[in-house]
Structures are given as C-alpha cells and as structure tokens.
Scaffold this motif. Sequence first.
Motif, PDB file in Angstrom:
ATOM      1  N   PHE A 166     120.683  41.482  62.593  1.00 47.56           N
ATOM      2  CA  PHE A 166     119.500  40.838  62.034  1.00 47.56           C
ATOM      3  C   PHE A 166     119.841  39.941  60.848  1.00 47.56           C
ATOM      4  O   PHE A 166     119.264  38.861  60.690  1.00 47.56           O
ATOM      5  N   LEU A 224     117.582  41.474  69.155  1.00 45.33           N
ATOM      6  CA  LEU A 224     116.848  42.443  68.338  1.00 45.33           C
ATOM      7  C   LEU A 224     116.025  43.435  69.162  1.00 45.33           C
ATOM      8  O   LEU A 224     115.964  44.615  68.807  1.00 45.33           O
ATOM      9  N   THR A 262     116.083  46.906  64.265  1.00 45.15           N
ATOM     10  CA  THR A 262     116.563  46.502  62.944  1.00 45.15           C
ATOM     11  C   THR A 262     116.894  47.696  62.059  1.00 45.15           C
ATOM     12  O   THR A 262     117.174  47.520  60.871  1.00 45.15           O
TER      13      THR A 262
END
Length: 590
Positions: free
Chosen positions: A161, A147, A152
């Motif tokens: 995600f 991430l 995201t």
Amino acid sequence: MAGELNHTGFSDALVILGAAGVVIPGFARFRISPVIGFILVGLLVGPAGLGSLVSQYPWLYYITISDAEAIAPFAELGIILLLFSIGLELSFRRLWSMRTQVFGVGAAELIISATLIGVALYLIGQGIGGAVGLGLALALSSTALVLPMVGTQSAVGRAAFSMLLFEDLALVPIIFLLGALAPTATDAGWVGLVDTLVKGGVTIVAMLILGRFVLPHIFSQAARTKSPEVFLAASLLVVIVSSLVTSLVGLSPIVGALLAGILIAETEYHGEVEVMTAPFKGLALGVFLITVGMSLDLRVIAANWSVLLMAVIGVVVVKTVVTGLLLRFAGASRGVALEAGVLMASPSETTLIVLTAAAAAQLILPSTAAFWQIVTAIGLTITPLLARIGHDVARRLEMAGSEEPAPMGEDGAQPAAVVIGFGRVGQMVCDLLKSHNQPFIVVESDADVVAAARRNGYPILFGDVSRAEMLDKLRLGHARALILTMDDPVLSIRVTRRVRGWVPDLPIIARARDTDHAAELYKAGASDAVPETLESSLQLAETALVDLGVAMGPVIASIHQMREDLREGIKEAADLDTAPKLRKLRAEDA
C-alpha cells in the motif's frame, strides 16, 4: 438512432450483470480468484472474441459487448470506489506513520524501476522520450488488484500500500511530465506541471480542513432520516464531489476518492458507509476487469507470443528484484520482501492511462503503445497467479529461514508447556505464558500461521497432531503440561485420549466448546477442561455484578466458587455418562 444506442447500452449492461452473477459464485466455489473469471469473460464476449462473430451470427449481439469504450467510465468508477474503500480503512495517524515508506520506499521503487526499464528500452532502440514514458508506465503496479488480495493490515499489505499510494499520487505529475517532454512542447509544459502540483497541494489541504467540519454534519443529517437510501446517496455524493474537485485542478480523481475515504474514516459513520458502498465497488471493479479482458486478442498474442513473453518476463523480473531489495533494505523480512515484490511485479490499470498519454505526446508510436497495452493486459491477467506463487515461495522461505525450537528431551532443552493450536485462543494463552516467564512450544498445522508466528518470535513447530507420529515427535514425556486450544472437538478428544495413555501424569488442559464437550474431555483423561460457554457466562456475570456496585472481592470469590461447583458437576456427568452428546462424540472418534 437514440433508441439503438439505448438498446446497445441495455444489452451491454445485461452481459455485465450476468457475468458478475456467474463469475463470482462460480469461481469462488473452486477457490479461484474472480479476477481471472472477469478477464476471461471480457476476452470471451469482447470485440476480439464472440463479438467479432456478430456479423455472421446476429443472435450473438445479445450476449456480447459491442462497444468496449461505452463501459470504460464504469471501469473508472470501479477504481474510484476501490480507492474510496481503501481510504475508509486508513486514518491520519496511520498515514503519518507511513510517511517514510510512502515517500521513501514508494518513491525509490517507482524511480528505480522506471529507470531500469527505460534504460533497457533505450538500449534496444527506443528514443529517450519514449523510454522515459514507457519506463514510468510499466513501473506502475495495480492498486485495483493488489490491495483486494492482501488488504492493508498485513505486513505485505502495508508494504504494497505504501508504494501504491505514492504511485497514485504521482500519476498526474507523470502525465504532465510526458506532455512537457513532447517534441512539440514548449516551456509552458513545465510551467503547467509546476502549476498543477501547486494547485493540487492547496486543494488537498483545503479538502482535508473543510472535510473534517462538513462531513460529520452531512452524515449525521443522513443518519437522522433513518433511510438507507439517503445514507447511500450521501456517501456516493461525497465520493463524486471529491473526485470532481481533484479532477478540476488537474489531479487524478482517484486521489479525491482516497481523500474522501480517509476523511469519512475519521467520523463515527465509516462502518456504515463501508457496508453501503461495498456492492458497488465489487461490481464496478468487475466491469474494469472485463474491459481488460476485451483488450486481449488471442490472434495477436499467438502471432507475437515470443516477443510478448520476453516483455512480460522482463518487466516482472525487474520490478520483483527492485521492490524486494528495497523492502529488505528498509528492514522487511525475506518472506515479506519476496511476496510483496512478486505481487507488485505486473503493470497496472494506470499503465494504460500513461501509455495513452505518451502516445498522445508523440513520444511513442501508436503501434508501440498497442504492443505494451497487450503486455499490460497479460500482466494484469497473471497477477493472481503471481500472488499465489509469491505467497507460497515466501512461506517456504520464512519456514526454512526461521529457527525451529529444539525438541524437548534433548540436551540443553528446557522442559516446557506444549500448546497445540495457535488461533485466537492459542495466541492469547502463549502471550500470558510469556508474560509470566513460562517456557512453551506451540504446534500449528497452518503453514501461514507458523510463518507469521516465527516472524513475531514465537517458538512454534509446523505439524498435524492428528497423526500419531507427530505426537511422538513432541516427546510429551518431557513436557510440563499439554494445552489444547484448537477448535476441533473430535480431534481434541482423540489427542487427549492418546496422550493420556502414553503419559499418565502429564497435566492436560483443554479448550471445550460447551459442558457436554468438557465432560467428554474429562472422560478421555483431561486434567481440566474449560467450556467457552461457561467462561463467557461467568465473565458476563462478574462484569454485571461489579457495574451494579458489588465489591470486587466478594464477586471474584463467588465466581471462583461457582466455577468449581460447575466443574465438579461436569466431572460427575462424565463419570455417569449421561449426556447424549458424549456418546455421539465417542462414536465419531471410533
């Protein structure tokens, strides 16, 4: 003894802080991910590196980490803060919109990958219980590394995600499942699994309801103190309490941290909290990566390199194929599916937790657990490399698979406006052209931007207009207008001068930084030059006049008149050649 322990902890802390101070700026200068740097530091100063020489060279004690287990809690704190920061970027509405991806694609990715890996291990001699444990462990992917690389908000980040979120939620049930499969387990193991799931669900609902009422009050009181220290303490308190609550009912502490972030994201204080906790997250994540490096022993790797290589390749290939196919089936583009698949291919930091649980349940031998821990550490180390490869291949795939607009002047090609540059300004111009049904073609030199624009349906060409042959390829003699939106004053003047010499009657509308730059663009042959500073001032004046109660009609008329007057003044300045910046730009162009 206590003094010796304290001295050891102080020495380890100095090594960690020194590593962070050297790795982050040093690797950033060479555009290399600091992930690799932290892992290399762990390998260098850990027990398998220079730490093994302390008995021969006592002075190495002060620049090595003597107790890898002592810093493990800090590594876990880094993962908790990372999940908390991810939660700050979310909202309940966004989570609800992702429910299909999380419990559909996310669940399918974990189950199918674990099944394929487990079956392969069973076929080569691993017991059923061990194959289940290893399959589930190796199917997990790294939230801590993936991430931060993709975020995201992008298409790849959203896909990753959704799968990582399901894996984090499934971590504790997996551990209880392995305990229930243990040779010494009874029916109580399955009862414990169900009990944990029920308690966990009730706790999560209670935290969501209670947090919506309590957190705004806590942070409003902290904000009234006007003390950054109090605000930071309140933020860390919320994270710690949430993690402890989920731990007490048998769930993972990272679930509590994620929930805390989501709850704070619903308040007006989420931006301040994110800024306050960012340094702690980065440092703690660095500690985790150092512990990963410590788990690597080059001598063991060298002695078993062929088996380790096959294991790493096998896991990476299976997870890449499964993830990519599932995302394609869910409607993702080929580039997004491939990049997300490669990015999710390595094992995870949570893989180490599941391996420990499987060994404790006697499903696998300690030697087997140690082997796969090395595979996991290698996989985490190569994650940045896999991310780079996946990104580059996906970009080429998107470029090759997307349709390139037909060049102007060919049979059937409609005359169109040519927009050079597809940044913030260029995209806005294209959206307005599209809304008024005006045909256009975009030219952009950033391949990533081109691939993303083609995915969104924009007619865009990849090319560098600083090269004369690229301008020739555009066939601007057949264009309706040329619109320059790139943020490069020298290049915009150069392009304007070249195109005006080739196509005298073509309307050229150019973005300018200021009035001096606009004057030089007029001298180069631009039909219109729009200074950013001028337009922002006019928009500010227009908004102020309307808010003061002046009628909209007279305001718009006066703004248009002032714009025309200023434009004429800029053109006169260009004719007189009085601005000193103009001569500087002309000299740079020459």
